[in-house]
Structures are given as C-alpha cells and as structure tokens.
Scaffold this motif. Structure first.
Motif, mmCIF file in Angstrom:
data_model
loop_
_atom_site.group_PDB
_atom_site.id
_atom_site.type_symbol
_atom_site.label_atom_id
_atom_site.label_comp_id
_atom_site.label_asym_id
_atom_site.label_seq_id
_atom_site.Cartn_x
_atom_site.Cartn_y
_atom_site.Cartn_z
ATOM 1 N N GLY A 291 0.698 -1.273 -0.180
ATOM 2 C CA GLY A 291 -0.038 0.158 -0.091
ATOM 3 C C GLY A 291 0.795 1.284 -0.234
ATOM 4 O O GLY A 291 0.341 2.351 0.072
ATOM 5 N N ALA A 292 2.138 1.087 0.006
ATOM 6 C CA ALA A 292 2.937 2.323 0.151
ATOM 7 C C ALA A 292 3.071 2.943 -1.380
ATOM 8 O O ALA A 292 2.998 2.048 -2.263
ATOM 9 N N GLY A 293 3.701 4.208 -1.385
ATOM 10 C CA GLY A 293 4.092 4.811 -2.595
ATOM 11 C C GLY A 293 3.355 6.069 -2.679
ATOM 12 O O GLY A 293 2.962 6.825 -1.796
ATOM 13 N N CYS A 294 3.277 6.685 -3.797
ATOM 14 C CA CYS A 294 2.682 8.031 -4.046
ATOM 15 C C CYS A 294 2.202 8.092 -5.561
ATOM 16 O O CYS A 294 2.277 7.150 -6.227
ATOM 17 N N ASP A 295 1.631 9.317 -5.584
ATOM 18 C CA ASP A 295 0.958 9.407 -6.939
ATOM 19 C C ASP A 295 2.018 10.397 -7.662
ATOM 20 O O ASP A 295 2.436 11.480 -7.484
ATOM 21 N N PRO A 330 5.499 2.549 -6.519
ATOM 22 C CA PRO A 330 5.956 2.178 -5.016
ATOM 23 C C PRO A 330 7.189 2.818 -4.673
ATOM 24 O O PRO A 330 8.295 2.284 -4.425
ATOM 25 N N VAL A 331 7.039 4.326 -4.576
ATOM 26 C CA VAL A 331 8.135 5.125 -4.104
ATOM 27 C C VAL A 331 7.476 6.190 -3.219
ATOM 28 O O VAL A 331 6.365 6.698 -3.545
ATOM 29 N N VAL A 434 6.774 -1.291 -11.475
ATOM 30 C CA VAL A 434 5.499 -0.965 -10.277
ATOM 31 C C VAL A 434 4.547 -2.353 -10.363
ATOM 32 O O VAL A 434 3.657 -2.423 -9.331
ATOM 33 N N ASP A 435 5.354 -3.690 -10.529
ATOM 34 C CA ASP A 435 4.629 -4.798 -10.653
ATOM 35 C C ASP A 435 5.207 -5.619 -9.491
ATOM 36 O O ASP A 435 5.121 -6.923 -9.478
#
Length: 461
Positions: A291-295, A330-331, A434-435
């Motif tokens: 669930g981590a990451g950003c737009d 996922p960053v 992103v996978d």
C-alpha cells in the motif's frame, strides 16, 4: 561438496570391494571344485584294497555300496590271467580315456555329460590294471558357491552403503557451516548488518567464519562513521541556513520573497531530515509495502509549480505531459520529489538561461517512465554522469543528483538511462517498476523489458 564427497567414497569403496570380492569369489569356486574331487578320490581309494584281494562281482558290489557311491561309481576290470573282465556300475567315461589311464598308470579327469569322471587306476594281483570311475556332477562342483557369492555381494553392498552414510555425515559436517556462511553473506548483502556466522566446522571454514564476522564488524563501523560524518556535515549547514532565513524574512512582501522563504524553509526541513536519518542506526531498509507509494503525477505537478516560477524568471519554456491522471508508483513521495528536484536543478545549473525543458510521465501496465529532457548542450559522458562522485560533463558537478535518481529507480527494480532528447539536449529516462518485483534485478529488467519499453513509449507519444 556433500554429494561430491559421497561420490568419491562410493567410487573408492566400490573399487576396493571389487578388488577383494572378485578374487575371493574365484577362490571359493576353486575350493568347491577341489572339495568335490577330493570326495571322489576318497571313494575311489576305499575300493582299491578290495580290488587287490578279490575281483568277484558280489564282493565288489558290497564294497561299492559301503563306499556310498551308489550309481556314481563304476569299476572296470580287464580280462587277464586267471581273471575275467568285470564291468561294475554305469560307464560314463569313454573307452579311450579308460585305456589311457591303464596305459599311463595315473589318475585323470575326463568330461562327461552332466559333469566329470575321476578315473583312478588300481593294480590287481594278476598284474592287470583296473580302473575305478567316480562320477562328479556339476551340481556338486558348484555346491555352496552361489550362497558364498551372495554373502560376498551382501557384504560388499553393506560396505558401500556404510561408506555412503559416513561420507554423508562428513559432508553434512562440512556443508552446514558453508551454507551458514553463504546465508550470512546473502543477508549481509541485503542490508542485515547484525548477522554473524557461528565459528564452527572444519578449520578452514572456521577461519572463513572469523574473517566474515570481522568484515561484518568493519562494515558496521564504516557505516556508523559515514552516518556520523553525514550528520556532522549536515549540521554545519544550520548556521548559513539561519542567516539565509533571516535575510529571506527581511525581503518584504511579494511572490519572489514568498518563494524564497518557502525554499529556505524546505531546505531547512531537508537538512533536519538528513541529520535525523544519519543519526538513526537502521542497518536494513525495508522495501515499500503493497500500500506504500505516491501519485507520481501529483508530485510532478507540485514540483513543476515550484520550478515554473524560476523558469519564468529565466525565460525558459516548460512542457509537462502525462500528469492529468493519477499514476501510482511504489516510491515514497519525498524520494520522488528529491529525484525530480535533482534533475530539474541540473537543468537550471548546467544549461544557459532561456533553454527549454520538459517533464513527461508515461504510465504502463507494469512500469512508469518519467522523462526529463532539455534543449541544452547535452552530457558528454553519460556513464561517468551516472557514477557516484563523478562529474556529469559540466564543471562543478558532483554527479550525486543522478546517483540519487539511479538509486530511486533501482529500489523498484528499474533503472536510469541517459540519452538525447527530442529537444536536442539531454534526456534522462527513469524506469520505475510497479509490479512488485524485487530490487537488484536491474540488468535483467533492462534487457527483458526493452521491447516492451519501446512499445510503451510509442503508445504514449
């Protein structure tokens, strides 16, 4: 190593077993044959005293029966002075063999159907030579040989199995410390700096474990020193930052003043973050969770809003594409913002005023590509630019900005490429996986997704 040791022991034990079992098996076979013919000689010798006394059939039949030969013995008495020819029992040997024994006067063996015949000469009182024939069947010659060979084979097999068991135990004793050493090296490579290897096993592996533990301790000390150095260097920036903040507060009102104060505040926050991160001992960095990451689109819009004001002051034309829809990666938000600031800062630092630049975001099924391109003079040595601590082709550059971008991409399993842009200058392409693939597969991803990357770019162009 374990299986190699087992194979060596199996080969050596098998050769030893064969070297001893084969001659011993042949000796057993020969002993069985000697035993059978020795019995036949004893039966023939039991009849010889009776022949020297009498040649009567009735008496000889009783003697043969007493000898226990039954159907296996025959007596051949030739006709002579005062004697008549007597044929007692079943004849199996050929006439020529019997005649040869009479002529030579010594015992011999001849082959007959189903076995062999022992022909033993006996001198009679009349001077004639009688021949005692004892039949030795092949079954008696081979009696007990098969059992003895089976016992030898079982003993040999037991020796081989025992050697395999002993070699396997020795192999486990050698392999287990080696596996622990490999596992420790792998965990140390993954960032678990607290891992240590037990100093067990053979002397060589104990020495390797001691060397590994010493190396791990040295790595921990070096990283601690590096964190302290980073914290100290960052802490030294507090004094000029304080002066800069006071000067920014005295600029008055206006968009430029507000932007300057916001930039100083952000710089101070970043310095504080660096100090806290350097002081905290975190030997292992966890990968971002599901669930981590950003737009990425939101971060690009925010940073471009910041840099657009400076671009307007320097009369730079700015283009932004692919940020109209959310793009999840996922960053961490701060990491992506730092990478974008590093690239855009390079554009402003290493290109003349009035040079146009663009930021494009391409969203694919399993990867996101962020392109930062400009119309400047380009980078002379892209490989050196990606190396930490080297210049990017322009005087005064440390190369740390591109290194930040590279490490950001590699944490997702992606990579960074530098090439020529459509604007005529430099294009920095950030490939973000992103996978959910693990980091450290950059080389394979770059090769395996090269064709897919091209299709993604064509479809988003």
């Amino acid at each position: 190593m374990r299986w190699a040791l087992v194979k060596v022991c199996v080969a050596v034990t098998t050769m030893v077993v064969v070297a001893f079992a084969v001659p011993l098996g042949l000796v057993i076979k020969e002993m069985a044959r000697d035993r059978a013919f020795s019995n036949a000689e004893r039966q023939a010798a039991a009849v010889a005293p009776a022949l020297s006394i009498t040649t009567g059939r009735d008496q000889l039949e009783r003697v043969v029966a007493a000898a226990g030969a039954d159907d296996g013995m025959a007596v051949h008495i030739p006709k002579g002075k005062g004697t008549r020819a007597v044929e007692l029992g079943r004849r199996r040997a050929a006439d020529a063999d019997i005649a040869a024994v009479r002529r030579l006067g010594r015992a011999s063996t001849s082959a007959v159907p189903g076995g062999s015949a022992l022909l033993s000469p006996v001198a009679l009182g009349s001077g004639a030579i009688a021949v005692v024939e004892v039949y030795v069947p092949d079954a008696e010659v081979r009696h007990g040989v098969g059992t003895a060979w089976a016992v030898l084979a079982a003993v040999g097999l037991a020796l081989v199995v025992g050697s395999v068991a002993v070699a396997d135990r020795l192999g486990v004793r050698m392999v287990r410390p080696a596996r622990r050493l490999v596992r420790g090296a792998r965990e140390l490579g993954e960032g678990k700096l607290g891992v240590r290897v037990p100093e067990e096993g053979p002397a060589e592996l104990r020495l390797a474990a001691v060397a590994f533990n010493s190396m791990a301790d040295q790595v921990v000390r070096l990283m601690a020193n590096e964190r302290e150095l980073a914290a100290d260097l960052s802490h030294r920036l507090r004094t000029p930052l304080t002066v800069l903040r006071l000067n920014a507060a005295s600029l008055g009102e206006g968009p430029a003043a507000e932007q300057t104060r916001a930039a100083v505040a952000q710089l101070e926050r970043e310095v504080d973050t660096i100090i806290r991160t350097a002081r905290e001992a975190r030997p292992q960095t966890a990968a971002p969770g599901p669930g981590a990451g950003c737009d990425a689109a939101e971060v690009v819009r925010e940073r471009m809003a910041f840099w657009s004001a400076l671009a307007e002051d320097e009369d730079r034309r700015v283009q932004v594409a692919g940020v109209d829809r959310p793009v999840r990666i996922p960053v961490a938000r701060a990491d992506l913002a730092a990478a974008l600031d590093a690239l855009l800062g390079n554009v402003f630092r290493h290109t003349p005023e009035g040079t146009a630049f663009a930021v494009d975001v391409h969203n694919g099924e399993d990867a996101v590509i962020v392109l930062v391109s400009d119309a400047g003079p380009g980078i002379l040595d892209p490989e050196a630019a990606l190396a930490r601590g080297r210049g990017s082709g322009t005087a005064g550059s440390t190369g740390l900005g591109l290194d930040i971008v590279r490490r950001l991409a590699e944490t997702t399993g992606g990579d960074v490429r530098i090439g020529s842009s459509v604007l005529g200058g430099t294009e920095v392409r950030i490939w973000i996986q992103v996978d959910g693939r693990a980091a450290g597969t950059t080389g394979r991803l770059a090769r395996g997704h090269r064709g897919r990357r091209l299709r993604l770019l064509r479809g988003s162009a």
